[in-house]
Motif scaffolding. Structure first.
Motif, PDB file in Angstrom:
ATOM      1  N   GLN A   1     -13.704 -13.850  -1.989  1.00 25.08           N
ATOM      2  CA  GLN A   1     -13.606 -14.869  -3.039  1.00 25.08           C
ATOM      3  C   GLN A   1     -13.302 -14.224  -4.393  1.00 25.08           C
ATOM      4  O   GLN A   1     -13.946 -13.264  -4.800  1.00 25.08           O
ATOM      5  CB  GLN A   1     -14.902 -15.667  -3.118  1.00 25.08           C
ATOM      6  N   ASN A   2     -12.288 -14.751  -5.075  1.00 28.22           N
ATOM      7  CA  ASN A   2     -11.853 -14.286  -6.401  1.00 28.22           C
ATOM      8  C   ASN A   2     -11.383 -12.832  -6.408  1.00 28.22           C
ATOM      9  O   ASN A   2     -11.350 -12.189  -7.457  1.00 28.22           O
ATOM     10  CB  ASN A   2     -12.983 -14.453  -7.436  1.00 28.22           C
ATOM     11  N   GLU A   3     -11.033 -12.306  -5.244  1.00 27.00           N
ATOM     12  CA  GLU A   3     -10.609 -10.912  -5.157  1.00 27.00           C
ATOM     13  C   GLU A   3      -9.117 -10.785  -5.446  1.00 27.00           C
ATOM     14  O   GLU A   3      -8.305 -11.555  -4.938  1.00 27.00           O
ATOM     15  CB  GLU A   3     -10.910 -10.379  -3.759  1.00 27.00           C
ATOM     16  N   LYS A   4      -8.752  -9.806  -6.277  1.00 35.55           N
ATOM     17  CA  LYS A   4      -7.360  -9.480  -6.555  1.00 35.55           C
ATOM     18  C   LYS A   4      -7.050  -8.136  -5.909  1.00 35.55           C
ATOM     19  O   LYS A   4      -7.749  -7.155  -6.156  1.00 35.55           O
ATOM     20  CB  LYS A   4      -7.107  -9.429  -8.059  1.00 35.55           C
ATOM     21  N   LEU A   5      -6.005  -8.108  -5.103  1.00 33.24           N
ATOM     22  CA  LEU A   5      -5.755  -6.923  -4.297  1.00 33.24           C
ATOM     23  C   LEU A   5      -4.265  -6.756  -4.053  1.00 33.24           C
ATOM     24  O   LEU A   5      -3.531  -7.737  -3.931  1.00 33.24           O
ATOM     25  CB  LEU A   5      -6.488  -7.075  -2.951  1.00 33.24           C
ATOM     26  N   ALA A   6      -3.820  -5.497  -4.020  1.00 36.42           N
ATOM     27  CA  ALA A   6      -2.441  -5.172  -3.638  1.00 36.42           C
ATOM     28  C   ALA A   6      -2.454  -4.407  -2.328  1.00 36.42           C
ATOM     29  O   ALA A   6      -3.447  -3.761  -1.975  1.00 36.42           O
ATOM     30  CB  ALA A   6      -1.770  -4.358  -4.736  1.00 36.42           C
ATOM     31  N   ASP A   7      -1.334  -4.445  -1.617  1.00 32.82           N
ATOM     32  CA  ASP A   7      -1.237  -3.719  -0.357  1.00 32.82           C
ATOM     33  C   ASP A   7      -0.882  -2.252  -0.605  1.00 32.82           C
ATOM     34  O   ASP A   7      -0.807  -1.795  -1.754  1.00 32.82           O
ATOM     35  CB  ASP A   7      -0.240  -4.402   0.588  1.00 32.82           C
ATOM     36  N   PHE A   8      -0.648  -1.488   0.463  1.00 37.52           N
ATOM     37  CA  PHE A   8      -0.367  -0.061   0.339  1.00 37.52           C
ATOM     38  C   PHE A   8       0.833   0.213  -0.564  1.00 37.52           C
ATOM     39  O   PHE A   8       0.859   1.206  -1.290  1.00 37.52           O
ATOM     40  CB  PHE A   8      -0.126   0.542   1.728  1.00 37.52           C
ATOM     41  N   CYS A   9       1.818  -0.662  -0.532  1.00 40.64           N
ATOM     42  CA  CYS A   9       3.035  -0.448  -1.317  1.00 40.64           C
ATOM     43  C   CYS A   9       2.971  -1.061  -2.704  1.00 40.64           C
ATOM     44  O   CYS A   9       3.961  -1.026  -3.455  1.00 40.64           O
ATOM     45  CB  CYS A   9       4.241  -0.996  -0.559  1.00 40.64           C
ATOM     46  N   GLY A  10       1.825  -1.615  -3.068  1.00 36.86           N
ATOM     47  CA  GLY A  10       1.638  -2.108  -4.427  1.00 36.86           C
ATOM     48  C   GLY A  10       1.971  -3.565  -4.653  1.00 36.86           C
ATOM     49  O   GLY A  10       1.910  -4.046  -5.793  1.00 36.86           O
ATOM     50  N   ASP A  11       2.305  -4.309  -3.607  1.00 33.90           N
ATOM     51  CA  ASP A  11       2.606  -5.731  -3.746  1.00 33.90           C
ATOM     52  C   ASP A  11       1.323  -6.548  -3.679  1.00 33.90           C
ATOM     53  O   ASP A  11       0.475  -6.339  -2.810  1.00 33.90           O
ATOM     54  CB  ASP A  11       3.566  -6.185  -2.639  1.00 33.90           C
ATOM     55  N   ASP A  12       1.210  -7.517  -4.599  1.00 33.40           N
ATOM     56  CA  ASP A  12       0.018  -8.358  -4.638  1.00 33.40           C
ATOM     57  C   ASP A  12      -0.122  -9.165  -3.353  1.00 33.40           C
ATOM     58  O   ASP A  12       0.873  -9.607  -2.753  1.00 33.40           O
ATOM     59  CB  ASP A  12       0.078  -9.312  -5.827  1.00 33.40           C
ATOM     60  N   ILE A  13      -1.366  -9.374  -2.961  1.00 32.15           N
ATOM     61  CA  ILE A  13      -1.666 -10.157  -1.766  1.00 32.15           C
ATOM     62  C   ILE A  13      -2.198 -11.510  -2.211  1.00 32.15           C
ATOM     63  O   ILE A  13      -3.201 -11.594  -2.930  1.00 32.15           O
ATOM     64  CB  ILE A  13      -2.701  -9.444  -0.883  1.00 32.15           C
ATOM     65  N   ALA A  14      -1.514 -12.564  -1.816  1.00 29.98           N
ATOM     66  CA  ALA A  14      -1.918 -13.909  -2.187  1.00 29.98           C
ATOM     67  C   ALA A  14      -2.962 -14.442  -1.209  1.00 29.98           C
ATOM     68  O   ALA A  14      -3.095 -13.962  -0.085  1.00 29.98           O
ATOM     69  CB  ALA A  14      -0.703 -14.837  -2.205  1.00 29.98           C
TER      70      ALA A  14
END
Length: 491
Positions: A458-471
């Motif tokens: 919940q309310n987590e902001k995260l990018a994947d290994f290559c730096g793209d944001d995960i929606a």
């Protein structure tokens, strides 16, 4: 008399040979039922038998058979750190370290550095000039004063990557107070006896909220070591954007695990390169990173774990990421588990002689969106272990044993290795996974099909290994959504 001794000698040799042979047959059949490939079984048995003089000849025979059957997969070109721009240190554009006190002082030699570490006050930035600093005591304890969130102590290289801390001690920095940040250094272990150079940084007791960011660690058995002390625990730490590696296999009886976190809660290990952590003595078992000892709510994410970047096949076991490692009796709060609610996500793990991800007493572990190549896969073991496994790309298999549980699994792509040949079926998906180029071989590859929604908190902001944001509710399989520009091919 001579003839009787001669006969006894050959009887003894025959007995040893047959015991070794019977053990081999038993191990072979047991391992096959566990889902391992035929060459893998030969290699595993050979590693055990060659460790003893009496059975070494049998082990050598089994190793030869394994080599004859095997389809070798190895890192076949010179290692190039620049190939992975999203992980490891960035000396040109250093990552943020948060609060950095304006009050600072400048050190230019070893004695000044040692004094600064030992006597610095909260709300201070220690700036270390370019050059080499030789540290030769048993350990270097930090100040006894108590930094705070808004008055931390920051130890930083003036120009990241250009200040080298050369160590011949058992331990380097010994941090027992909170809110220290270490950034921009090269830590170099130079111990002639590899049983020394245990830790470059040792975080203990009440040293919560410690940050270790944008450094390089060379030739330390457990470069970053974290553990409780006297009923206090160093929670809420970070190990970010570092490079951990060894120049040759470690000849030591002690643990070889570049990032070794015991007892502590809420640690984040992210965007690091961890490589070449082969252990050639003792039990010959090594790990890239683990948490254990009753730790809770840890996160291991977005790391590149390369167990072996050479063409050499070494005996023993290299394991990428683990909850529990080899286990430990001293557990925070006397709990049964080694870790609780650990998250392992968005990592690339490859070229490990054993499994890429291993749970040993890891309760309620979430393993999602990892890419695991040229390993034995994922191993969930012992009754304290329970796992949720989503959206991973795995060569090898997912093995659940010794009363462990998989609570849920979905969206995983498992590529079994050739049963008789060890051939990697995963090779066709990427351009050159052997050398760490995980760009999709077909630009039209769509790994959203069959994937489960990404398990964001919940309310987590995260990018994947290559730096793209995960929606929220985004679906993809493996460590990244889009490989474009993420892996630079070496020349």
């Amino acid at each position: 008399m001579f003839w009787k001794l001669f006969k006894r000698y050959f009887l003894f040799c025959g007995l040893v040979f047959n015991v070794g042979l019977l053990y081999s047959v038993y191990s072979f059949s047991h391992a096959l039922f566990d889902g391992q490939t035929v060459p893998g079984v030969f290699f595993k048995m050979a590693g055990k038998l060659t460790a003893h003089n009496s059975t070494r000849s049998v082990g050598d025979v089994l190793m030869s058979i394994g080599n004859a059957l095997d389809t070798p997969v190895y890192y076949w070109q010179p290692y190039d750190r620049q190939q992975w721009p999203t992980v490891g240190p960035d000396y040109a554009s250093p990552p943020s370290i948060g609060v950095e006190p304006r009050k600072s002082f400048y050190v230019v030699n070893t004695n000044e550095l040692i004094d600064a570490i030992h006597y610095s006050k909260p709300g201070t930035t220690i700036v270390v000039a370019d050059g080499d600093y030789t540290l030769q005591a048993k350990r270097f304890e930090t100040s006894n004063d108590e930094p705070t969130k808004y008055n931390p102590i920051v130890l930083k290289a003036e120009h990241p990557g250009k200040a080298r801390l050369l160590m011949t001690s058992l331990e380097g920095l010994y941090i027992a107070r909170p809110f220290w940040t270490i950034t921009g250094f090269q830590f170099v272990g130079q111990c002639p006896n590899q049983n020394s150079c245990e830790h470059a940084i040792h975080v203990v007791g009440g040293a919560h909220n410690v940050q270790i960011i944008n450094n390089e660690f060379i030739d330390f058995n457990a470069a970053v070591k974290v553990n409780g002390n006297a009923g206090m625990y160093p929670d809420d730490g970070k190990v970010l954007y570092n490079n951990f590696h060894f120049t040759k296999p470690r000849e030591t009886i002690y643990s070889v695990t570049p990032i070794n976190i015991d007892h502590a809660n809420n640690w984040v290990v992210s965007h690091n390169i961890i490589r070449d952590f082969v252990k050639s003595a003792g039990n010959k078992i090594s790990y890239g990173v683990f948490m254990k000892g009753g730790s809770n709510n840890g996160i291991i994410e977005n790391n590149l774990v390369l167990c072996n970047s050479t063409k050499q096949r070494y005996p023993g076991s290299t394991i990428g990421i683990s909850a529990g490692g080899g286990g430990m009796e001293d557990r925070r709060g006397g709990v049964r588990y080694q870790t609780n609610k650990l998250i392992i996500r968005n990592n690339i793990v490859f070229h490990c002689s054993d499994v890429g991800i291993y749970l040993n007493g890891g309760r309620d572990t979430l393993i999602n969106n990892n890419t695991v190549y040229n390993t034995n896969g994922i191993d969930v073991r012992f009754e304290e272990s329970s796992a949720m496994i989503f959206n991973n790309i795995v060569s090898g298999h997912v093995r659940v044993r010794d009363d462990a549980k998989v609570i849920a699994q979905a969206g995983n792509k498992i590529y079994p290795r050739g049963f008789f040949t060890n051939k990697e079926e995963l090779n066709s998906l990427f351009v050159s996974p052997e050398t760490g180029n995980f760009t999709f071989a077909d630009s039209k590859t769509d790994l959203s099909k069959g994937a489960s929604p990404y398990p964001l908190q919940q309310n987590e902001k995260l990018a994947d290994f290559c730096g793209d944001d995960i929606a929220n509710k985004q679906q993809f399989i493996g460590a990244f959504q889009n490989s474009s520009g993420c892996f630079y091919p070496t020349k």
